[in-house]
Design an enzyme around this catalytic site. Sequence first.
Site, PDB file in Angstrom:
ATOM      1  N   HIS A   1       0.861  -1.195   0.000  1.00 53.01           N
ATOM      2  CA  HIS A   1       0.000   0.000   0.000  1.00 53.01           C
ATOM      3  C   HIS A   1       0.888   1.233   0.000  1.00 53.01           C
ATOM      4  O   HIS A   1       1.276   1.738   1.049  1.00 53.01           O
ATOM      5  CB  HIS A   1      -0.915  -0.041   1.237  1.00 53.01           C
ATOM      6  CG  HIS A   1      -1.939   1.054   1.272  1.00 53.01           C
ATOM      7  ND1 HIS A   1      -3.151   0.914   1.922  1.00 53.01           N
ATOM      8  CD2 HIS A   1      -1.940   2.315   0.766  1.00 53.01           C
ATOM      9  CE1 HIS A   1      -3.835   2.032   1.811  1.00 53.01           C
ATOM     10  NE2 HIS A   1      -3.123   2.911   1.128  1.00 53.01           N
TER      11      HIS A   1
ATOM     12  N   HIS B   1       1.324   4.822  -2.381  1.00 54.59           N
ATOM     13  CA  HIS B   1       0.958   5.695  -3.500  1.00 54.59           C
ATOM     14  C   HIS B   1       2.244   6.343  -3.983  1.00 54.59           C
ATOM     15  O   HIS B   1       2.891   7.070  -3.224  1.00 54.59           O
ATOM     16  CB  HIS B   1      -0.028   6.766  -3.051  1.00 54.59           C
ATOM     17  CG  HIS B   1      -1.287   6.194  -2.475  1.00 54.59           C
ATOM     18  ND1 HIS B   1      -2.431   6.015  -3.214  1.00 54.59           N
ATOM     19  CD2 HIS B   1      -1.571   5.733  -1.226  1.00 54.59           C
ATOM     20  CE1 HIS B   1      -3.367   5.481  -2.447  1.00 54.59           C
ATOM     21  NE2 HIS B   1      -2.871   5.300  -1.233  1.00 54.59           N
TER      22      HIS B   1
ATOM     23  N   HIS C   1      -9.597   1.087  -1.289  1.00 50.43           N
ATOM     24  CA  HIS C   1      -9.534   1.714   0.031  1.00 50.43           C
ATOM     25  C   HIS C   1     -10.955   1.662   0.612  1.00 50.43           C
ATOM     26  O   HIS C   1     -11.913   2.078  -0.052  1.00 50.43           O
ATOM     27  CB  HIS C   1      -9.121   3.181  -0.074  1.00 50.43           C
ATOM     28  CG  HIS C   1      -7.664   3.412  -0.332  1.00 50.43           C
ATOM     29  ND1 HIS C   1      -6.980   2.828  -1.348  1.00 50.43           N
ATOM     30  CD2 HIS C   1      -6.766   4.204   0.328  1.00 50.43           C
ATOM     31  CE1 HIS C   1      -5.712   3.233  -1.317  1.00 50.43           C
ATOM     32  NE2 HIS C   1      -5.551   4.072  -0.302  1.00 50.43           N
TER      33      HIS C   1
ATOM     34  N   GLU D   1     -11.236   3.346   6.047  1.00 55.27           N
ATOM     35  CA  GLU D   1     -10.168   4.216   6.565  1.00 55.27           C
ATOM     36  C   GLU D   1     -10.878   5.283   7.400  1.00 55.27           C
ATOM     37  O   GLU D   1     -10.802   5.282   8.627  1.00 55.27           O
ATOM     38  CB  GLU D   1      -9.370   4.844   5.420  1.00 55.27           C
ATOM     39  CG  GLU D   1      -8.268   5.806   5.859  1.00 55.27           C
ATOM     40  CD  GLU D   1      -7.576   6.515   4.661  1.00 55.27           C
ATOM     41  OE1 GLU D   1      -8.104   6.495   3.539  1.00 55.27           O
ATOM     42  OE2 GLU D   1      -6.499   7.118   4.891  1.00 55.27           O
TER      43      GLU D   1
ATOM     44  N   ASP E   1       1.768   3.969   2.921  1.00 55.48           N
ATOM     45  CA  ASP E   1       0.751   4.815   2.289  1.00 55.48           C
ATOM     46  C   ASP E   1       1.395   5.965   1.492  1.00 55.48           C
ATOM     47  O   ASP E   1       1.508   5.871   0.276  1.00 55.48           O
ATOM     48  CB  ASP E   1      -0.225   5.356   3.352  1.00 55.48           C
ATOM     49  CG  ASP E   1      -1.618   5.663   2.808  1.00 55.48           C
ATOM     50  OD1 ASP E   1      -1.871   5.367   1.638  1.00 55.48           O
ATOM     51  OD2 ASP E   1      -2.445   6.194   3.582  1.00 55.48           O
ATOM     52  N   ASP E   2       1.776   7.037   2.183  1.00 55.44           N
ATOM     53  CA  ASP E   2       2.361   8.216   1.537  1.00 55.44           C
ATOM     54  C   ASP E   2       3.542   8.681   2.383  1.00 55.44           C
ATOM     55  O   ASP E   2       3.462   9.685   3.105  1.00 55.44           O
ATOM     56  CB  ASP E   2       1.307   9.334   1.460  1.00 55.44           C
ATOM     57  CG  ASP E   2       0.086   8.887   0.680  1.00 55.44           C
ATOM     58  OD1 ASP E   2       0.150   8.861  -0.563  1.00 55.44           O
ATOM     59  OD2 ASP E   2      -0.924   8.531   1.319  1.00 55.44           O
TER      60      ASP E   2
END
Length: 335
Positions: free
Chosen positions: A18, A20, A198, A201, A279-280
Amino acid sequence: MNSPTREWLSKLPKAELHLHIEGSLEPEMVFEKAAKHGVKLPYSSVEALRKAYDFSDLQSFLDIYYRGADVLRDEEDFFDLTKAYLKKVHSENVRHVEIFFDPQTHTDRGIPFEVVIRGIRAALENASKDYGMSSELILCFLRHLSCEAAEKTLKQALPFKDWIIAVGLDSSEVGHPPSKFKRVFDQARSEGFLAVAHAGEEGPPEYIWEALDLLQVKRIDHGVRCLEDEKLTERLVAEKIPLTVCPLSNLKLKVFERLEDHNLKKLLDRGLRATVNSDDPAYFGGYLEENFAQTAEALKLSREHVVRLAENSFLASFASEQRKADLIQELREKA
Ligand code: ADE
Ligand code: ZN
């Protein structure tokens, strides 16, 4: 001593499922690419930009994240972005990655789909050669946009079908349920793509049900709100549906007030196939190893918990059965 040390965590073979790629854009690269393309930034320095990474929820993050991506304009930019991420996680012994990309963030600014995917793909091929790292690409549809826009994006992806293993769904969750995208996911699966989304969340457990029943996803991204629904939890356990959990993201976007409050350990103890991911990472203060380290400390995870998370990352991946078996063997030797 059974608690995981930083050195042990660093050497442990693991997969990231996961991530991005636009969320790995570090402030230094924002400035470098802005200078290259003559883009004027509303920040005076790298430090000032980093200071702006103070979020109250998912939307407050997305507003800055989409603005940051504006400096990515040509194939070299996407190559450099992906190369930098892969170099970083190679140093953490990440052996397999599954990377999300958001084509609409770029095509809506006039950047052709093929510029984006060719740049990313070239870096993935190099990582395979240079690091022996395996990878897959997942195309995410932006859920704040329409299903028709997603269908247009799917069409643009078809010539590159062999480079994309799955479609996903990201961006603003609440108010944009998976049901809005049933038609494009039906088309994508009929073209041979796997599906992820997603869900859970910020959105409710109902969105996880919809992702499973309507989009027929193989994994839930985040999914941490599943524990609010016992029947849903039982189903996720019974069907071994993986959850790609992102602890530092959840902390920064205030899904959990403190890392000590995160439910990752409960998910594991409940028998869910939970994994740890970043994630980021450029926005949330840590790449994969940092997510493992901070979470292990906050939740007092044992080495056995961490090994289970690493094993889950391989089991939950879209790698071939042979590759999964090889990576799990590597894990057994290092754990
Ligand atoms: N896009 C990038 N990061 C995201 C996240 N955590 N949730 C939804 N969309 C995203
Ligand atoms: Zn995400």
